[in-house]
Each structure stands twice: as C-alpha cells, then as structure tokens.
Design a protein around this motif. Structure first.
Motif, PDB file in Angstrom:
ATOM      1  N   THR A   1      -8.580   6.780  -3.717  1.00  0.00           N
ATOM      2  CA  THR A   1      -8.421   5.781  -4.771  1.00  0.00           C
ATOM      3  C   THR A   1      -9.590   5.814  -5.749  1.00  0.00           C
ATOM      4  O   THR A   1      -9.411   5.718  -6.961  1.00  0.00           O
TER       5      THR A   1
ATOM      6  N   LYS B   1      -0.358  -0.672  -2.451  1.00  0.00           N
ATOM      7  CA  LYS B   1      -0.921  -1.380  -1.298  1.00  0.00           C
ATOM      8  C   LYS B   1      -1.575  -2.705  -1.697  1.00  0.00           C
ATOM      9  O   LYS B   1      -2.105  -3.408  -0.822  1.00  0.00           O
TER      10      LYS B   1
ATOM     11  N   GLU C   1      -0.702   4.904  -4.026  1.00  0.00           N
ATOM     12  CA  GLU C   1       0.153   4.714  -2.840  1.00  0.00           C
ATOM     13  C   GLU C   1       1.622   4.700  -3.260  1.00  0.00           C
ATOM     14  O   GLU C   1       2.377   3.763  -2.991  1.00  0.00           O
TER      15      GLU C   1
ATOM     16  N   GLU D   1       4.852   3.766  -1.105  1.00  0.00           N
ATOM     17  CA  GLU D   1       5.326   2.399  -0.865  1.00  0.00           C
ATOM     18  C   GLU D   1       6.484   2.056  -1.794  1.00  0.00           C
ATOM     19  O   GLU D   1       7.432   1.368  -1.399  1.00  0.00           O
TER      20      GLU D   1
ATOM     21  N   THR E   1      -1.183   9.475  -2.920  1.00  0.00           N
ATOM     22  CA  THR E   1      -0.511   9.101  -1.682  1.00  0.00           C
ATOM     23  C   THR E   1      -1.317   9.563  -0.491  1.00  0.00           C
ATOM     24  O   THR E   1      -2.065  10.539  -0.572  1.00  0.00           O
ATOM     25  N   GLN E   2      -1.185   8.847   0.617  1.00  0.00           N
ATOM     26  CA  GLN E   2      -1.771   9.270   1.876  1.00  0.00           C
ATOM     27  C   GLN E   2      -0.709   9.806   2.835  1.00  0.00           C
ATOM     28  O   GLN E   2      -1.032  10.176   3.952  1.00  0.00           O
TER      29      GLN E   2
END
Length: 742
Positions: free
Chosen positions: A392, A416, A499, A502, A535-536
């Motif tokens: 981030t 998030k 993210e 999501e 993204t993770q």
C-alpha cells in the motif's frame, strides 16, 4: 548458352509480341534446321531458346567447371572508419558517470554535505561529553608512561639486555666496552634531561604567572591531550566511529572461478575468462566474466544461488546484468552487504511544491542507490505482495505524486477500508472505502458508478480527440496542452483500487466491476486514464487473469513462491531471473518492477508515512484550490446518498404502463430528464454508448437487453437494443419480497 524450354504450343501472332509476352529477356525464333543435321540435344522446331549472357557477369569471371563451392574467403584490411569504431567500443570513459551527469553530480554533492556534516556533528557532541572525560581519566596513566619512558632512556635501559648477555657469555672485553658506552650515554642524557626539566619548569612558571587565561587554558588542554593519548588503552580507541564499517570481502579471480565451478558453469576443458580486471564499484565489486562457449547468461541466471554460495555471500548480495555484446558474457555486482535491507529514506515529494505528472517522478532507488523514476503515462500497473510488505505504501507514493499535479484527476477506492488512504478525501474526485454500506452509502455502488462514468468519459475522449483540429491535436493523441485545457475537460486521470480482490468478489457487483476494470486497463491508458490495482491475492479466483493480463507494468514485492511471483510479474518472468519470492521479510517496500521501462529490476520505494502523506495532500489541496481544479467528492459535488438498486425504481418510473418494450437510448434520455444530477452525463453519450451504459447498470440485477422493434422520430421502423418493462417489474417485486422477509 543456356536453353529454356517453355511447355505448351506456340502462341499465334507476331514474333515480337510472342517474345515479349513469354519471357522478360530477349528471345529469338530458332531457324528450322535440316532434320538430318539435328543433334540429340538441339531445340526442335516450335520450341524456344534464350541466350543468357552468363559469361558477361563480372562476378562469374574466373569461375570454371568443378570449382570449389565455398572457396577460402579473402581477408581485407579494415577501413579507417571500421578501425576507429572498434576502438570507440573498447575505450573507457575518462571521467566516471557521477562527474559527467548533472543529476549524479548533484546527488554526490548532497551526499558529501550530508555525510561530513553528520560526522562533524557526531564528534562535536562527543568532544565535551565523551572525549574530554576520557582524556582526563587517561592522563595520569599517560604521565606515568612518559616519565617511565624518559627514565629508561636516561639510564640506557635498552642496552641492559646486551650487557647481561656478555656477562652470561663471560666476555669481559665486550662487557667493558658496553659499560663505558653506557656511562657516556647516561652522562650526556642526564645533562639533557636536567636542562630540559629546568627549561620546562621555567616555562610552566612563566605561563602560570604571566600568560593570559586563554593561552594557559590552551597549554593545559594540550598537555592533558598528550598525556591522555599516551595513557589510552590499545584495545579501546579514544575516538568512536561515526560510521559503522561493514566487512568488505576481498574478491579475487580464484574466488570467482571457484564459484563458477561450484555452480557447474565450467567444463573440463574450458573455464571462465575475465575480459576486464575485477575492481571496486561503489559499495561492492564489479566482475565481468566470459562463460565457456555454449554457456549463456541465462544459464548463469539459473545458477544464481549456487554462484552466491560459491562466493560465500548471501544471494541478495549478488546482482547479475546481461552484456549485450556477447551471449556468454555476464556482469556481476557483488555488494559488501545486503543493500535491500537498507532503508531508501523519505520520499522527495515532501520537499516538492508540485509535480508534472507528464514527466517521470522519483519513486525509489535501485540496489546501488541510484534513483528510480516512475511514470504512469500510457500504462496500467498491477502491484502484488503478501501482507505487511509495503504494498500500500508503494502504491500510495505514486498517488501522492499524482496529487501534487493539480491537473491530474484522482479516483481512489480502498477495499479494506484502512486508514492508509483516508487523507485522499482532500483531493480525490471519487473516493470510497470498504465494501460494507454505512449510513445509507454503498461504497461498492459508488465504485460502479465512478467506473461507468469513467468508461463513458474514455469513449467520449476517443471521439473528441479524432475530431479536434490538426493544429490542436496533430496526431489524434492526448498532449500536455490538451490535458490542461479546462474547456476540453480531458485531464490525466489516475484510478487507484487497493485490495481490488474485495470488490471483484462482491456477490452483486463483482462481475460488473471486473468488466469495467478490464475495459479501462486495456483501453483507457491511450487517452490519459491510467489504472493502478493492488492485491494480496493475485490468484485466478480473487483477481482473474483476464484483468491481470491487461496491465502493461507489474510490481511485485515479496510473495510466497515463484509461482505467485510469475502470476504477478507475468508468464516467463521466472525464466528472466525475476523471482520476488527470494526477497526476505526484512525487505520492506522492496520489489521487482517489470514493464514500466525497457529494463526490469529492483526498486526500493521511498517511504511516506501517514503524517507525511497528510502533509503532501494538504499542499496538493491548496494547489487545486488555487487553480480551480478541485472537483467531485473532494469539492462536495457528490450526488445524494442512494440505495444500490435505486436505478430499478428510476427505470420503472420513466416507463409507461402501456410500453412493453422500449429502446435503451430512449430510457437513458428519460432518466436524464428524471434525475439529471444522477444520469445527466449519460445523456451526452452516443446511441450505442447509451445502450451499453444502461446494460452495464442493469446487469447486476439479472436484467439483459435485447433487440426491440420501434420507430424513430421520423416514423421509420428500426431494430435497436432495449429492455422489457415486465423484467423491471419482476425484479422489483422479487426485491421487495426479500426485504419483507428480512
């Protein structure tokens, strides 16, 4: 003479026309010879023959039947230009790059000021607090050492061992000679010591009585310093080191050869060669090797870990570069310590008043500390990493640079809902956090509307750019002047979705968001709209490949395995030596960058903490307010809070009871009149774009568009895309039942 037979009967007509129509070279009709005189190989009547001037070819001179196919090549001496070009290639630069390049000179100058000022301050603070007490404490020991040394010198203590040796050897003559020499030395040295003592005491008394205070203090400080230095322990240095010196392994050719043998990059008959000497290069060693014939740089790249082991260093200390002059030549840079564990420092954006987003901006440094400049023009960027590796923060630095350009429009959404992006509410045109509706506001629907709005803007930009006059838009492409023209309203735009998985996994709007992001990542960069997704979870479930493949640039921080690294960086990246799984957990903010420039490599991104980001964004908002570019959510222009499915009620409201099927563009026009604050921008679209916009908005609710027969304003019948009123009514009824059940 070469003979060519042309099959088929002769063509009727004049001889000249026949010859011109059949072959491109000159032909002549063979005269009909006597049949009795014809040889077996002669041309018969009705056939054609051509004379080819083989012997007139200048290159055919000297060729005979049965000559060698590949005769030995003649070696010609090189021309003067070739000779000079070869020398230019191997000639080394007189001055290093940091002397020739202005930006590197400036960086070195700043480093020198920073380095030596830090050292001066370090010792200046310790001089009264550490060094002076040490000197005072060591001075008695130093006085004892000085007096002992003078006493030994006066009484010739250094000759005592020789005199004792002559006594043990019972050498009377030598002993007597040494004794007389000792007596003479003691008499002379006693006189010197006595005179020196008298003079020293006299000078000391004069200084004590007659010297000014500053001179007396200087004399005492000098005497104390001398005695303290003399009394300092040999194993405890008096002055501390302002800079920690790390181990610098001496690298030799034997170590490099041993490493290649351990990595199996040599053969029994061939070993490596060194086209240039091994030498220091910054905080490390530069080694250039020629691998054995048949070996390539890719082979060395695959043996990276074994090479590091053979050199007895960590894999993160060995960096490999390909030499374009030869496929088997490799260039190594061996760092003295792990450079990736060294923090890159605070972002230079803290000291920047504004940024031109059309030009590269500072994003970080490479493994050697050289600046790495980033650009988001004409591309989309995918950032991937495991949690807590600085993903981030790395992406936020790019968004901060965009914020400092008041002519760049920002759209920021954080899946998030972390505090990392909250400060961007000061400048973002559209912004949202999380996926859970709060206080009647649905951030997911807000993202859908923002992406639809942006898609319509992108489509409109393509049309308007192609229609602009040549003196404004010479090549039909966006230019800095066009993007900064408020009347044209085509500013550079950066879309940030942190993210992103999501939003893509949202049960209602996930598919719509995916389609919109795929379209924007693929099409929008060409008109100045860049997309940055992070993204993770870069797997096919959370972030499908149909979206990942649209990103021209990739940045991967530490990931769990080389498979995940390839997913983020793209297929084939592991074969190129790019493996983000080799990064350590301590490498915060460090990643592998691919696709942003021609070169791929390591980037240690600059750090901007939450407080730093807030400082930069306050400055960015002031810039936008001064230039009048603050817009959207940041300016309070966002529309009133609406429920996620409000469009169903709006469409039902604009459809008449007797209208079973209506064209999509007609529905959009009515919606724009019904709620201009919400649908006003839809009315500016073309017919097909209106249909696409309505279809995308209704798709999450299972409503599809189809061909509908209707009449134009002129009364002419036509078949266009439209919707059925009953589908809207059924969907609203089903929704109300679910609400009643809850």
């Amino acid at each position: 003479m070469t003979e060519i037979n042309v099959s088929g009967p002769p063509v009727e007509g004049p001889e000249e026309e026949k010859s011109a129509a059949v072959l491109p070279f000159k032909l002549k009709r063979a005269s009909a010879p006597n049949p009795a005189e014809q040889a077996p190989d002669t041309v018969k009547p009705g056939e054609w023959q051509a004379e080819l001037p083989d012997t007139e070819d200048p290159e055919a001179e000297g060729l005979t039947e049965g000559a060698d196919v590949d005769p030995p090549k003649e070696i010609y001496p090189p021309s003067i230009n070739e000779w000079m070009q070869e020398r230019d290639k191997v000639r080394q630069s007189v001055f290093p790059d940091w002397v020739k390049l202005p930006d590197q000179r400036k960086a070195v100058r700043k480093w020198a000021v920073r380095h030596y000022s830090a050292m001066l301050g370090y010792h200046a603070w310790r001089l009264p607090c550490v060094y002076t007490p040490k000197l005072v404490a060591y001075s008695p020991r130093g006085a004892w050492r000085w007096s002992s040394a003078i006493g030994k010198w006066v009484f010739d203590a250094e000759g005592r061992a020789l005199r004792l040796a002559s006594v043990l050897d019972e050498d009377a003559a030598t002993y007597l000679k040494l004794s007389r020499q000792r007596d003479a030395r003691v008499r002379l040295r006693s006189v010197i010591a006595t005179v020196s003592s008298v003079v020293g005491l006299t000078v000391a008394l004069l200084l004590w009585v007659m010297a000014p205070t500053w001179l007396l203090a200087l004399s005492i400080a000098t005497l104390t310093t001398g005695l303290g230095l003399g009394g300092a322990p040999a194993d405890k240095p008096l002055i501390d080191r302002a800079k920690v010196t790390f181990r610098k392994r001496k690298l030799s050719s034997d170590i490099v050869i041993r490493a290649h043998e351990a990595a199996k990059l040599t053969t029994k008959d061939q070993t490596i060669a060194f086209p240039r000497p091994i030498g220091r290069d910054g905080d490390g060693w530069r080694v250039v090797v020629d691998l054995p014939y048949g070996m390539t740089f890719e082979d060395a790249l695959k043996a990276h870990s074994r090479l590091a082991s053979g050199m007895d260093i960590a894999p993160t200390q060995l960096f490999m570069d390909k030499d374009e002059t030869s496929g088997r030549r490799a260039s190594y840079w061996i760092a003295d310590r792990d450079p990736l564990a060294v923090p890159s420092g605070k972002t230079p954006l803290l000291g920047a008043t504004r940024v031109d987003f059309w030009k590269p901006f500072p994003w970080g440094v490479d493994e050697r500390g050289n600046p790495v400049m980033a650009t988001m023009l004409w591309l989309s960027l995918l950032v991937g990493a495991v949690p807590r590796q600085g993903k981030t923060f790395s992406a936020r630095t790019i968004a901060l640079a965009a914020a400092l350009d008041p002519n760049v429009r920002l759209i920021v959404f954080d899946g998030k809902a972390s505090p990392d992006w909250r400060s961007f509410t000061k400048v973002a045109h559209r912004i949202g956090f999380g996926i859970v509706p709060r206080d009647g506001f649905d951030p997911v629907l807000h993202l859908v509307n923002a992406l639809m709005e942006l898609k319509a803007d992108v489509e409109d930009r393509y049309h308007r750019l192609s229609e602009l006059p040549l003196h404004i838009c010479p090549e039909g492409k966006l230019t800095p002047e066009i993007s900064r023209d408020r009347k044209l309203n085509m500013p550079l735009t950066l879309v940030v979705v942190d993210e992103v998985q999501e939003y893509l996994q949202h049960p209602t709007h996930g598919k719509t968001i995916l389609d919109l992001l795929v379209y924007l990542a693929r099409v929008a960069p060409a008109v100045g709209v860049s997309v940055m997704n992070s993204t993770q979870k870069p797997d096919d479930t959370a972030c499908p490949s149909v979206l990942r493949d649209q990103h021209q640039a990739r940045f991967s921080l530490r990931v769990g395995s080389y498979h995940v690294s390839e997913v983020v960086l793209g297929a084939g990246s592991y074969g190129e030596g790019l493996d983000a799984s080799k990064l350590l957990k301590s490498h915060k903010g460090v990643g592998l960058l691919k696709g942003m420039t021609d070169d791929s490599g390591i980037v240690r991104t600059y750090l901007a903490t939450g407080r730093d980001a807030d400082t930069i964004l306050n400055r960015a908002r002031a810039l936008r307010e001064d230039e009048g570019t603050l817009s959207g959510d940041a300016a309070g222009e966002s529309s009133a809070t609406r429920s996620a499915d409000a469009i169903l009620d709006d469409v039902a409201a604009v459809l008449g009871r007797s209208e079973d099927k209506v064209w999509s563009e007609t529905v959009v026009d009515r919606l724009a009149e019904f709620a201009p604050a919400v649908y006003g921008e839809w009315a500016d679209l073309e017919g097909r774009a209106k249909a696409d916009q309505l279809a995308a908005a209704l798709k999450p609710y299972g409503i599809t568009t189809g061909q509908v027969w209707g009449k134009t304003e002129g009364g002419k019948g036509a078949n266009r895309r439209g919707i059925e009123r009953q589908h809207i009514i059924d969907t609203i009824t089903e929704r109300n039942k679910k609400r009643g059940g809850k």
